[in-house]
Write a protein that holds these residues in place. Structure first.
Motif, short mmCIF file in Angstrom:
data_model
loop_
_atom_site.label_atom_id
_atom_site.label_comp_id
_atom_site.label_asym_id
_atom_site.label_seq_id
_atom_site.Cartn_x
_atom_site.Cartn_y
_atom_site.Cartn_z
N GLU A 2 10.16 4.14 -2.88
CA GLU A 2 11.26 3.31 -3.40
C GLU A 2 11.75 2.32 -2.35
N ALA A 3 11.80 2.76 -1.12
CA ALA A 3 12.24 1.87 -0.04
C ALA A 3 11.24 0.73 0.13
N ALA A 4 9.96 1.08 0.14
CA ALA A 4 8.94 0.03 0.32
C ALA A 4 9.01 -0.99 -0.80
N ALA A 5 9.20 -0.49 -2.02
CA ALA A 5 9.24 -1.39 -3.17
C ALA A 5 10.47 -2.30 -3.16
N SER A 6 11.47 -1.92 -2.38
CA SER A 6 12.71 -2.69 -2.40
C SER A 6 12.73 -3.83 -1.38
N GLY A 43 5.57 -3.19 11.40
CA GLY A 43 6.39 -4.41 11.48
C GLY A 43 7.76 -4.21 10.88
N ASN A 44 7.80 -3.47 9.80
CA ASN A 44 9.09 -3.22 9.16
C ASN A 44 10.00 -2.40 10.06
N LEU A 45 9.41 -1.41 10.74
CA LEU A 45 10.22 -0.55 11.62
C LEU A 45 10.65 -1.29 12.89
N GLN A 99 5.02 -11.09 -2.17
CA GLN A 99 4.21 -11.82 -1.18
C GLN A 99 4.42 -11.24 0.21
N ILE A 100 5.66 -10.95 0.54
CA ILE A 100 5.95 -10.41 1.87
C ILE A 100 5.46 -8.97 1.97
N ARG A 101 5.59 -8.21 0.90
CA ARG A 101 5.11 -6.82 0.94
C ARG A 101 3.58 -6.76 1.06
N GLU A 112 0.82 -1.21 0.00
CA GLU A 112 0.00 0.00 0.00
C GLU A 112 0.86 1.27 0.00
N LEU A 113 1.93 1.24 0.75
CA LEU A 113 2.82 2.41 0.78
C LEU A 113 3.49 2.61 -0.58
N GLU A 114 3.94 1.49 -1.12
CA GLU A 114 4.67 1.50 -2.38
C GLU A 114 3.82 2.07 -3.51
N GLY A 115 2.50 1.80 -3.45
CA GLY A 115 1.64 2.19 -4.56
C GLY A 115 0.87 3.48 -4.33
N HIS A 116 1.02 4.09 -3.19
CA HIS A 116 0.20 5.26 -2.86
C HIS A 116 0.63 6.48 -3.69
N ALA A 117 -0.34 7.09 -4.34
CA ALA A 117 -0.03 8.16 -5.30
C ALA A 117 0.70 9.32 -4.63
N GLU A 118 0.24 9.76 -3.47
CA GLU A 118 0.85 10.92 -2.83
C GLU A 118 2.26 10.60 -2.32
N ILE A 119 2.42 9.36 -1.87
CA ILE A 119 3.77 8.96 -1.42
C ILE A 119 4.72 8.94 -2.61
N ARG A 120 4.23 8.40 -3.70
CA ARG A 120 5.10 8.34 -4.89
C ARG A 120 5.45 9.74 -5.38
N ARG A 121 4.48 10.65 -5.25
CA ARG A 121 4.68 12.01 -5.75
C ARG A 121 5.62 12.81 -4.84
N SER A 122 5.34 12.79 -3.56
CA SER A 122 6.01 13.73 -2.66
C SER A 122 7.05 13.11 -1.74
#
Lengths: 767, 328
Positions: B94-98, B112-114, B103-105, B78-88
């Motif tokens: 990029e970190a989320a996508a990496s 949990g990641n933090l 499956q894990i994402r 959800e973070l990786e694909g969020h329009a506002e996150i991608r924009r601003s």
């Protein structure tokens, strides 16, 4: 780009079915998830087994107390090494395995001593996996921890911890029972040596000599499916084992040895297999499941975890190697000296012999000396891995060849071609090569557009290397039954790992004038088909193919007799071509295979044929890789820009699966080259025993590997086949090492060539 | 794997209460991708696993005029694909996508990641009784230290495994924690704590504390960010070194800069010297290579991780170069 399909179609115009690409018979079930693997076995009353493994790499077992585990509710049986017969007894031997049966039994479950972290010491059977695992924690093992040794060089030093007090060094010339070389305890299990000509004189004649030392780490076969065994011991004393294995008859033999049973009382049912690569030949948990089944009167299933697989089953050997090669100014190799030391793991049996036998295969060398040492260390017993032993040795020889070519100012392929080995030349062992395609492979590499393509830009380099695998023959059996509509069933004893069902069906179809789809191939259990050796050594499509062809020819001959009976003539007067029987006397009398099949009842009953094969002329396979890399000088990361894999396959039966084998081997070689290694802690524990930490490359890390199929037919097979499964893994590590050295001007001599290693080389220079 | 009780609570305070009542025996679970592997390996053996899956609102990602509020249960996908996150907040996307694999994402969460535990293989193996598990030895210091810290290690040389943390620290994120004493909020970098603070943990979370959300400040128009991750395998792998840089460039000068490194220290590592050097500097005068060197000043590599210093230094150089080019 020319595709292999074009080439193959052209080459094999003489065949109807061979060289085509039918859909595999087992494809639908695999793609839709219906195929049944070992862990899918469900039986009434099934219990689950779990194995307790040693936390120490080397320890004496003072005592094992299983009473608390046995008392845990839900636990049905507990066993230790004492529950296996003390002495493994071979019930005769079909050459199923060269492994020492006593070693097998002590590897299956330790007695007296544990020799590596992960060595099995006890097992339980319980109503479910969780109870079984809980029970393991209640087993009390009193260990006397001993000093351990992991590195082969350390293990060879005087004063090193000794793994087996009774081990003495054997040399190749010796047979079991002969007097060994050493009289004191040692970790050097064997010493193989090949000598030809006069090496000292050869080096004197050399204008240039390159000598380097190499090191590789243990790497695992990395099959996705975990080892599993489901055993059911019936009250009449017969044992059935369902499992994932490359060789059901090998399992039968090994379990017979370990449990002192007649082979006829054991039925091994091979399930579909999710990868093996040599690692699923020897038995691990079968006798454990069998003993637990006997104790409980229930079927018992044991499925390893990934950690068990990494720590308890064979990786391939870590090595320490040295290669020294000399050549004249005009590029003639005058002498080669190779020293190979391979880690066997806790018990003798590294593939150093085949490393020694194959490493110089691509070169005609008059003066050579190869020494190989098999050394035991406190690591899991090594197991076969795709062309066992050969990739490591090629990683020692091929970079030295490359550097020597550099030194002589010669093109590395030209240098190789100048020294290429040909049919009839002597191998390192002294045995002459049968018909081989070494020169054809090298010429294909030189003439390929990849070799001529410009490679520009900094930090880029191109590397080449050759590979070789001798391939195996061994024995196989097959049975064909004709059904009333003219389709046939084909049962073989060969487990299908790489598409052997379609490849074998196609050979039967070729003989009988049928389509591949008219043949229903299946893999028999050990009761339903004749003895068949392991699916390994790249032998299956070749050797089992010969059995299939013989059975198909028998079917054809029987069918000709039936046609003769129908036409009231003699078999000699019946012609069979492209699936049609014709009377020579009266050409209007024709019967298709299908028509005739419907008339079997009344002309003598069912047609069935079984045959076994004992092939004499195995076709070795040469291969080679051209690879372009780009090294990031800042991070040390290596990217593969382009990779082309060449291989002499004899005749490509099913070109897609041949290409798949070539790409698969290349990909495993790339993982070995750049990513994979066992990391051991000082305590002898593998630190990265998961697929997350043991970094096998994913599809994102891999380039497209272009396969170039070269077909130099093998006279030892009716259709000219050579084994294709293994040769492809031999050259990539050396080719990539050579490419990196051309990119950065430093020679890398250790595997894997991870960013760490590349970076270090860039910072510290040549080591 | 030992049995445990699964408690799916419906409020944060309920979760907080359960965690406080049995600090030693309870664990919080979000996506479960990390906790379950720890339980299976036998590193932790909780009696109770408290799930936040049914707590309302914790998965929301809200963009407002004052920035964004990211619920701790939002998935990485959800973070990786969020329009506002991608924009601003490009570095975060990029970190989320990496991270790991799709499956894990799909199940792994921001919180949990933090809060994930380190990937140090000595920590992850029950066979090594390391300091982080209450033992007295750090096996990595004299062992296989290929993936370990070159900065700020001391008695435990883990590197913090979170990719999101690196991006979020550079993006000036704040963490909000709900605990027994109510809610509190802090700069995200203060949420993490090195071995000097408590060798057994990587965050300041106390028994009963729940990370509820992370907030991001409103972006200024000239603000840009980037995340770069060097790894051995292009999927399903942690960072050898990662860098997140965020910069505001206007009128030919750097107004503001933040650079954070991952994979080099037990916490997301801010490169303050380089940040200060950038502050107010004319774009033309910036020497990215020099900043890269500053980034690893004081690095103390172990036996197997010398490569990390030049790697980190080069990643900083590349990130700065890229942002200055973008800003120009």
């Amino acid at each position: 780009m020319t595709t292999t399909a074009d080439r193959t179609t052209k080459t094999n115009r003489k065949y109807r079915v061979i060289g085509t690409r039918p859909i595999r018979h087992d494809g639908h079930d695999k793609v839709t998830g219906r195929a049944k693997y070992g862990a899918d076995i469900q039986l009434a009353g099934l219990l689950f087994g779990a194995v307790l493994r040693s936390p120490h790499p080397h320890a004496r077992i003072r005592s094992i107390d299983t009473s608390k585990a046995a008392a845990l509710p839900g636990v049905k049986a507990v066993m230790t090494g004492k529950d296996l017969p003390e002495k493994a007894t071979p019930p005769g031997n079909f050459m199923e395995t060269l492994a020492d049966p006593q070693v097998l039994t002590e590897n299956v479950m330790a007695r007296g001593k544990v020799l590596y972290k992960g060595h099995a010491v006890a097992a339980v059977a319980a109503v479910d996996r969780h109870v079984a695992e809980e029970a393991l924690e209640l087993i009390e093992v009193d260990y006397e921890v001993l000093p351990h040794v992991l590195d082969v060089r350390e293990a060879m030093k005087p004063g090193a911890p000794i793994l087996h007090e009774d081990l003495r060094t054997r040399t190749t010339a010796q047979m079991p029972g002969d007097t060994p070389d050493t009289d004191g305890p040692t970790n050097i299990a064997s010493h193989v040596q090949f000598v030809q000509g006069d090496v000292a004189q050869g080096f004197k004649e050399a204008d240039a000599i390159v000598e380097r030392t190499f090191e590789t780490k243990p790497v695992h076969q990395g099959y996705i499916e975990l080892h599993n065994s489901t055993a059911s011991w019936s009250t009449d004393g017969n044992l059935t084992i369902w499992k994932s294995t490359q060789g059901p008859f090998i399992v039968r033999h090994q379990v017979a040895c370990i449990l002192n049973l007649p082979p006829s009382q054991i039925k091994v049912v091979p399930m579909e297999i999710g990868g093996g690569f040599g690692g699923k030949i020897n038995t691990y948990t079968d006798a454990v499941a069998a003993v637990l089944s006997k104790k409980t009167g229930h079927p018992v299933q044991v499925v390893m975890s990934r950690k068990d697989v990494f720590e308890g089953t064979g990786p391939t050997s870590a090595t320490h190697m040295r290669a020294k090669i000399g050549a004249t100014k005009d590029g003639r190799i005058t002498a080669v000296e190779v020293n190979l030391t391979y880690a066997a793991g806790g018990f003798p049996g590294s593939p150093v012999g085949s490393g020694a036998g194959t490493c110089l295969a691509p070169y005609k060398v008059e003066n050579l000396k190869i020494d190989g040492y098999d050394v035991v260390v406190n690591e899991p017993k090594s197991a076969a891995y795709r062309a066992p032993g050969s990739p490591q040795a090629a990683f020692a020889v091929e970079p030295v060849i490359d550097e020597l070519a550099d030194k002589l100012g010669m093109d590395p392929m030209e240098f190789r071609l100048k020294n290429a080995t040909r049919t009839g030349d002597r191998q390192a062992s002294g045995v002459p090569f049968p018909s081989i395609g070494c020169v054809e492979v090298e010429e294909a590499m030189i003439n390929h557009p990849h070799y001529k393509a410009p490679l520009e830009g900094p930090n880029r380099g191109r590397g080449v290397a050759l590979g070789y695998w001798g391939n195996a023959g061994m024995n196989s059996s097959a049975t064909i039954n004709v059904t009333p509509n003219g389709s046939i069933t084909l049962v073989t004893g060969s487990v299908d790992i790489g598409g052997s069902r379609p490849a074998l069906a196609m050979q039967a179809a070729e003989v009988l004038g049928l389509a591949a789809e008219d043949v229903h191939p299946s893999v028999g259990d050990t009761d339903s088909v004749g003895y068949t050796g392991v699916t390994g050594g790249s032998r299956t499509t070749f050797a089992t193919g010969i059995a299939v062809i013989k059975a198909a020819e028998d079917v054809r001959d029987q069918m000709i007799k039936r046609a003769a009976l129908v036409w009231e003539t003699q078999p000699e007067d019946v012609e069979f071509k492209d699936g049609v029987f014709t009377s020579k006397k009266n050409p209007e009398d024709t019967l298709t295979f299908q028509k005739l099949a419907s008339r079997l009842m009344g002309t003598g009953g069912p047609v069935t044929a079984s045959a076994s094969a004992d092939p004499k002329q195995v076709g070795p396979s040469f291969s080679g890789m051209i690879v372009d890399v780009e090294v990031d000088p800042e991070t040390g990361k290596v990217d593969i820009l382009r990779a082309t894999l060449f291989q002499d396959v004899g005749t490509a039966v099913h070109p897609s699966y041949v290409e798949g084998q070539m790409q698969g081997g290349a990909v495993q070689g790339i993982g070995w080259a750049l990513n994979e290694e066992y990391f051991y802690g000082d305590n002898g524990v593998m630190a990265n025993s998961s697929f997350l930490d043991y970094r096998m490359p994913t599809s994102l890390d891999l380039p497209m590997v272009e396969p170039v199929v070269i077909e130099v037919p093998n006279p030892g097979h009716p259709f000219g086949l050579r084994g294709v499964g293994e040769s492809s893994i031999v050259s990539p590590m050396a080719a990539i090492a050579n490419a990196i050295s051309h990119a950065i001007g430093q020679r890398l001599t250790t595997l894997p060539m991870s960013p760490t290693v590349v970076r270090e080389a860039l910072v510290n220079g040549d080591k | 794997m030992t049995p445990f009780r699964f408690a799916a609570v419906s409020t944060v305070s309920e979760a907080s209460e359960m965690l406080r009542a049995d600090a030693a025996g309870s664990r919080l679970i979000a996506g479960g991708t990390d906790l379950l592997s720890e339980i299976k390996e036998g590193i932790v053996q909780p009696q109770t696993v408290v799930s936040l899956q049914n707590v309302g609102g914790m998965r929301e990602i809200v963009a407002g005029t004052d920035g964004m509020r990211l619920g701790a249960m939002a998935t990485l996908t959800e973070l990786e694909g969020h329009a506002e996150i991608r924009r601003s907040y490009a570095a975060l996307a990029e970190a989320a996508a990496s991270v790991a694999t799709p499956q894990i994402r799909n199940v792994g969460t921001l919180g949990g990641n933090l809060c994930q535990r380190p990937r140090c293989w000595y920590y992850r193996s029950a066979a090594f009784d390391c300091r982080k598990k209450g033992g007295s030895i750090c096996f990595a210091i004299n062992g296989n230290s290929k993936y370990h810290a070159i900065l700020g290690g001391g008695d435990c040389v883990i590197v913090h495994p979170s990719d999101l943390a690196v991006a979020l620290v550079s993006l000036r994120a704040r963490a909000t924690i709900a605990g027994p004493g109510g809610e509190r909020s802090m700069a995200l970098e203060e949420f993490f704590a090195g071995p000097q603070v408590d060798i057994m943990r990587e965050t300041v979370l106390q028994p009963g504390d729940v990370l509820t959300h992370v907030s991001l400040p409103a972006p200024s128009p000239n603000w840009r960010s980037v995340f770069m991750k060097s790894r051995e395998r292009q999927a399903q792998d942690f960072a050898l070194v990662s860098v997140a840089a965020a910069m505001e460039v206007a009128d030919g000068a750097v107004r503001d800069a933040r650079i954070t490194l991952g994979g080099v220290a037990p916490v997301p590592y801010r490169v303050r010297q380089a940040e200060e050097a950038l502050q107010g500097a004319a774009v033309a005068s910036v020497d990215p290579a020099r900043l890269g060197e500053m980034a690893v000043a004081g690095a103390r590599p172990l036996r197997d991780n010398h490569y990390k210093a030049p790697l980190a230094s080069n990643l900083v150089r590349r990130a700065v170069t890229l942002l200055l080019q973008d800003g120009a």
